[in-house]
Write an enzyme that holds these catalytic residues in place. Structure first.
Site, PDB file in Angstrom:
ATOM      1  N   GLU A   1      -8.611   0.423  -2.732  1.00 49.41           N
ATOM      2  CA  GLU A   1      -9.455   0.444  -1.532  1.00 49.41           C
ATOM      3  C   GLU A   1     -10.431   1.601  -1.685  1.00 49.41           C
ATOM      4  O   GLU A   1     -10.034   2.697  -2.114  1.00 49.41           O
ATOM      5  CB  GLU A   1      -8.608   0.674  -0.287  1.00 49.41           C
ATOM      6  CG  GLU A   1      -7.733  -0.483   0.076  1.00 49.41           C
ATOM      7  CD  GLU A   1      -6.918  -0.177   1.321  1.00 49.41           C
ATOM      8  OE1 GLU A   1      -7.173   0.836   1.992  1.00 49.41           O
ATOM      9  OE2 GLU A   1      -6.009  -0.957   1.603  1.00 49.41           O
TER      10      GLU A   1
ATOM     11  N   ARG B   1      -9.541   8.063  -1.064  1.00 51.03           N
ATOM     12  CA  ARG B   1     -10.498   8.478  -0.039  1.00 51.03           C
ATOM     13  C   ARG B   1     -11.381   9.582  -0.572  1.00 51.03           C
ATOM     14  O   ARG B   1     -10.984  10.358  -1.456  1.00 51.03           O
ATOM     15  CB  ARG B   1      -9.757   8.956   1.210  1.00 51.03           C
ATOM     16  CG  ARG B   1      -8.959   7.871   1.907  1.00 51.03           C
ATOM     17  CD  ARG B   1      -8.355   8.404   3.191  1.00 51.03           C
ATOM     18  NE  ARG B   1      -9.375   8.605   4.195  1.00 51.03           N
ATOM     19  CZ  ARG B   1      -9.599   7.776   5.215  1.00 51.03           C
ATOM     20  NH1 ARG B   1      -8.853   6.712   5.385  1.00 51.03           N
ATOM     21  NH2 ARG B   1     -10.569   8.021   6.073  1.00 51.03           N
TER      22      ARG B   1
ATOM     23  N   THR C   1      -8.080   3.736   8.338  1.00 52.10           N
ATOM     24  CA  THR C   1      -9.294   2.929   8.411  1.00 52.10           C
ATOM     25  C   THR C   1      -9.417   2.324   9.815  1.00 52.10           C
ATOM     26  O   THR C   1      -8.495   1.675  10.296  1.00 52.10           O
ATOM     27  CB  THR C   1      -9.232   1.798   7.366  1.00 52.10           C
ATOM     28  OG1 THR C   1      -8.793   2.359   6.135  1.00 52.10           O
ATOM     29  CG2 THR C   1     -10.582   1.153   7.181  1.00 52.10           C
TER      30      THR C   1
ATOM     31  N   HIS D   1      -5.677   3.639  -1.606  1.00 56.19           N
ATOM     32  CA  HIS D   1      -7.015   3.974  -1.095  1.00 56.19           C
ATOM     33  C   HIS D   1      -7.366   5.367  -1.591  1.00 56.19           C
ATOM     34  O   HIS D   1      -6.765   6.360  -1.166  1.00 56.19           O
ATOM     35  CB  HIS D   1      -6.984   3.933   0.443  1.00 56.19           C
ATOM     36  CG  HIS D   1      -8.311   4.164   1.087  1.00 56.19           C
ATOM     37  ND1 HIS D   1      -8.500   4.054   2.439  1.00 56.19           N
ATOM     38  CD2 HIS D   1      -9.521   4.493   0.582  1.00 56.19           C
ATOM     39  CE1 HIS D   1      -9.764   4.301   2.737  1.00 56.19           C
ATOM     40  NE2 HIS D   1     -10.402   4.588   1.622  1.00 56.19           N
TER      41      HIS D   1
ATOM     42  N   ASN E   1       0.861  -1.187   0.000  1.00 57.21           N
ATOM     43  CA  ASN E   1       0.000   0.000   0.000  1.00 57.21           C
ATOM     44  C   ASN E   1       0.903   1.244   0.000  1.00 57.21           C
ATOM     45  O   ASN E   1       1.723   1.422   0.891  1.00 57.21           O
ATOM     46  CB  ASN E   1      -0.891  -0.033   1.249  1.00 57.21           C
ATOM     47  CG  ASN E   1      -1.820   1.169   1.317  1.00 57.21           C
ATOM     48  OD1 ASN E   1      -1.396   2.300   1.107  1.00 57.21           O
ATOM     49  ND2 ASN E   1      -3.073   0.933   1.626  1.00 57.21           N
TER      50      ASN E   1
ATOM     51  N   GLU F   1     -10.663  -9.448   3.268  1.00 62.89           N
ATOM     52  CA  GLU F   1      -9.393  -9.065   3.887  1.00 62.89           C
ATOM     53  C   GLU F   1      -9.683  -8.931   5.373  1.00 62.89           C
ATOM     54  O   GLU F   1     -10.503  -8.103   5.788  1.00 62.89           O
ATOM     55  CB  GLU F   1      -8.879  -7.744   3.311  1.00 62.89           C
ATOM     56  CG  GLU F   1      -7.547  -7.352   3.955  1.00 62.89           C
ATOM     57  CD  GLU F   1      -6.991  -6.037   3.432  1.00 62.89           C
ATOM     58  OE1 GLU F   1      -7.210  -5.690   2.249  1.00 62.89           O
ATOM     59  OE2 GLU F   1      -6.328  -5.349   4.222  1.00 62.89           O
TER      60      GLU F   1
ATOM     61  N   HIS G   1       0.975   6.227   1.814  1.00 58.06           N
ATOM     62  CA  HIS G   1       1.748   7.175   2.622  1.00 58.06           C
ATOM     63  C   HIS G   1       2.925   7.791   1.886  1.00 58.06           C
ATOM     64  O   HIS G   1       3.541   8.732   2.383  1.00 58.06           O
ATOM     65  CB  HIS G   1       2.127   6.537   3.953  1.00 58.06           C
ATOM     66  CG  HIS G   1       0.899   6.273   4.772  1.00 58.06           C
ATOM     67  ND1 HIS G   1      -0.009   7.262   5.060  1.00 58.06           N
ATOM     68  CD2 HIS G   1       0.387   5.129   5.294  1.00 58.06           C
ATOM     69  CE1 HIS G   1      -1.016   6.754   5.754  1.00 58.06           C
ATOM     70  NE2 HIS G   1      -0.804   5.451   5.901  1.00 58.06           N
TER      71      HIS G   1
ATOM     72  N   HIS H   1      -3.586  -4.476   7.919  1.00 62.40           N
ATOM     73  CA  HIS H   1      -3.761  -3.286   8.758  1.00 62.40           C
ATOM     74  C   HIS H   1      -2.891  -3.369  10.010  1.00 62.40           C
ATOM     75  O   HIS H   1      -3.062  -4.274  10.826  1.00 62.40           O
ATOM     76  CB  HIS H   1      -5.215  -3.013   9.154  1.00 62.40           C
ATOM     77  CG  HIS H   1      -5.425  -1.536   9.367  1.00 62.40           C
ATOM     78  ND1 HIS H   1      -5.016  -0.896  10.500  1.00 62.40           N
ATOM     79  CD2 HIS H   1      -5.922  -0.585   8.544  1.00 62.40           C
ATOM     80  CE1 HIS H   1      -5.276   0.396  10.376  1.00 62.40           C
ATOM     81  NE2 HIS H   1      -5.818   0.621   9.200  1.00 62.40           N
TER      82      HIS H   1
ATOM     83  N   ARG I   1      -7.175  12.823   0.688  1.00 63.44           N
ATOM     84  CA  ARG I   1      -6.120  13.365   1.551  1.00 63.44           C
ATOM     85  C   ARG I   1      -4.719  12.896   1.148  1.00 63.44           C
ATOM     86  O   ARG I   1      -3.748  13.543   1.466  1.00 63.44           O
ATOM     87  CB  ARG I   1      -6.390  13.038   3.015  1.00 63.44           C
ATOM     88  CG  ARG I   1      -6.207  11.582   3.356  1.00 63.44           C
ATOM     89  CD  ARG I   1      -6.230  11.376   4.855  1.00 63.44           C
ATOM     90  NE  ARG I   1      -7.559  11.571   5.420  1.00 63.44           N
ATOM     91  CZ  ARG I   1      -7.973  10.938   6.519  1.00 63.44           C
ATOM     92  NH1 ARG I   1      -7.174  10.102   7.139  1.00 63.44           N
ATOM     93  NH2 ARG I   1      -9.180  11.133   6.984  1.00 63.44           N
TER      94      ARG I   1
HETATM   95  N1  PXP Z   1      -5.790  -2.950   4.398  1.00 63.69           N
HETATM   96  C1  PXP Z   1      -6.733  -1.982   4.431  1.00 63.69           C
HETATM   97  C2  PXP Z   1      -8.123  -2.346   4.044  1.00 63.69           C
HETATM   98  C3  PXP Z   1      -6.419  -0.661   4.792  1.00 63.69           C
HETATM   99  O1  PXP Z   1      -7.382   0.279   4.815  1.00 63.69           O
HETATM  100  C4  PXP Z   1      -5.082  -0.343   5.094  1.00 63.69           C
HETATM  101  C5  PXP Z   1      -4.713   1.066   5.431  1.00 63.69           C
HETATM  102  O2  PXP Z   1      -4.871   1.856   4.318  1.00 63.69           O
HETATM  103  C6  PXP Z   1      -4.126  -1.381   5.033  1.00 63.69           C
HETATM  104  C7  PXP Z   1      -4.505  -2.671   4.714  1.00 63.69           C
HETATM  105  C8  PXP Z   1      -2.687  -1.138   5.321  1.00 63.69           C
HETATM  106  O3  PXP Z   1      -2.533  -0.773   6.652  1.00 63.69           O
HETATM  107  P1  PXP Z   1      -1.131  -0.289   7.176  1.00 63.69           P
HETATM  108  O4  PXP Z   1      -0.840   1.010   6.477  1.00 63.69           O
HETATM  109  O5  PXP Z   1      -1.345  -0.128   8.650  1.00 63.69           O
HETATM  110  O6  PXP Z   1      -0.130  -1.347   6.821  1.00 63.69           O
END
Ligand code: PXP
Length: 246
Positions: free
Chosen positions: A70, A45, A101, A43, A7, A151, A10, A191, A49
């Protein structure tokens, strides 16, 4: 052994901290793929953001592995997904004020809305995954609304304050993975996972993919994206150890 979905939200967060054009999540995605990521996750959003529509459109053109979007199960997001056609859409709950999330999607409590979104997405040729808590009823509901995958939310496992609490949360994720697999759903998890807590989750045999963002991007700031992704793949794809073996 699970594959890794990286992901890159960030990377965009860092860009948006100064409202500039760098670092570009598109570049980060290419590096993550070169390092062995099986999938790129973003994601989009409602408040845009971090990831922007521009990022999603370019990633659709450039991602060589698979693109997982996402998204909230809203009309706006379903329309965007049906136009962009990611390989997979992961339906997540979304609140404007949250940092990230928080908790899984209440599929059971929002059956009609979620089912409509699932139908539209599947109709557009997109695989649908539902981000849910490790809860039997949510798994059954995910199957009932026609999802392809779930998931499992690992946030409570990651946030547990004691070894006992973490064991208890791990047991819930293990049971949920088994249950979802038995119902014919593909199983993913994610997550809050990081280099120090990922091993027991990666060892769950039914889990085919881990979705990890923050910890990889945080390490990438210091050691580079390729190294950070390789380090995570090395951890999650270790052969299972015999009981008692260190
Ligand atoms: N899975 C989902 C559905 C999420 O919303 C997120 C955060 O965007 C992640 C995984 C990844 O989480 P993390 O950034 O804490 O690894």
């Amino acid at each position: 052994m699970p594959t890794l979905g990286v992901n890159i939200d960030h990377v965009a967060t860092l860009r948006e901290a100064r409202l500039v054009t760098y670092p570009d999540p598109v570049t980060a995605a290419a590096l993550a793929e070169l390092a062995g990521a099986a999938c790129i996750v973003v994601h989009l959003r409602e408040d845009r953001r971090h990831i922007k529509d521009r990022d999603l459109a370019i990633l659709r053109e450039t991602v060589q592995t698979a693109l997982n979007m996402e998204m909230a199960a809203t009309e706006e997001m379903v329309a965007i997904a049906c136009r962009i056609k990611p390989d997979c859409a992961t339906l997540v709950p979304e609140k404007r004020e949250e940092l990230t999330t928080e908790g899984g999607l209440d599929v059971r409590g929002n059956c009609a809305r979620v089912e409509a979104a699932v139908k539209a997405l599947i109709g557009a040729g997109i695989k649908v995954s539902l981000f849910i808590d490790p809860d039997r009823e949510q798994i059954q509901a995910s199957r009932d609304v026609g999802g392809d995958a779930v998931e499992i939310h690992t946030g409570l496992y990651c946030d547990a304050r004691s070894a006992e609490a973490q064991e208890a949360e791990l047991a819930k994720v293990q049971a949920a993975a088994k249950e979802a697999h038995t119902l014919g759903l593909e199983v993913k998890a994610g997550h809050g996972l990081h280099y120090g807590n990922v091993l027991p989750i990666a060892a769950i045999p039914q889990i085919k993919e881990l979705s990890i963002g923050h910890s990889i991007v945080a390490r990438a700031v210091l050691v580079g994206m390729v190294q950070a992704v390789r380090d995570m793949i090395f951890l999650i794809q270790q052969p299972p150890r015999a009981p008692g073996q260190r």
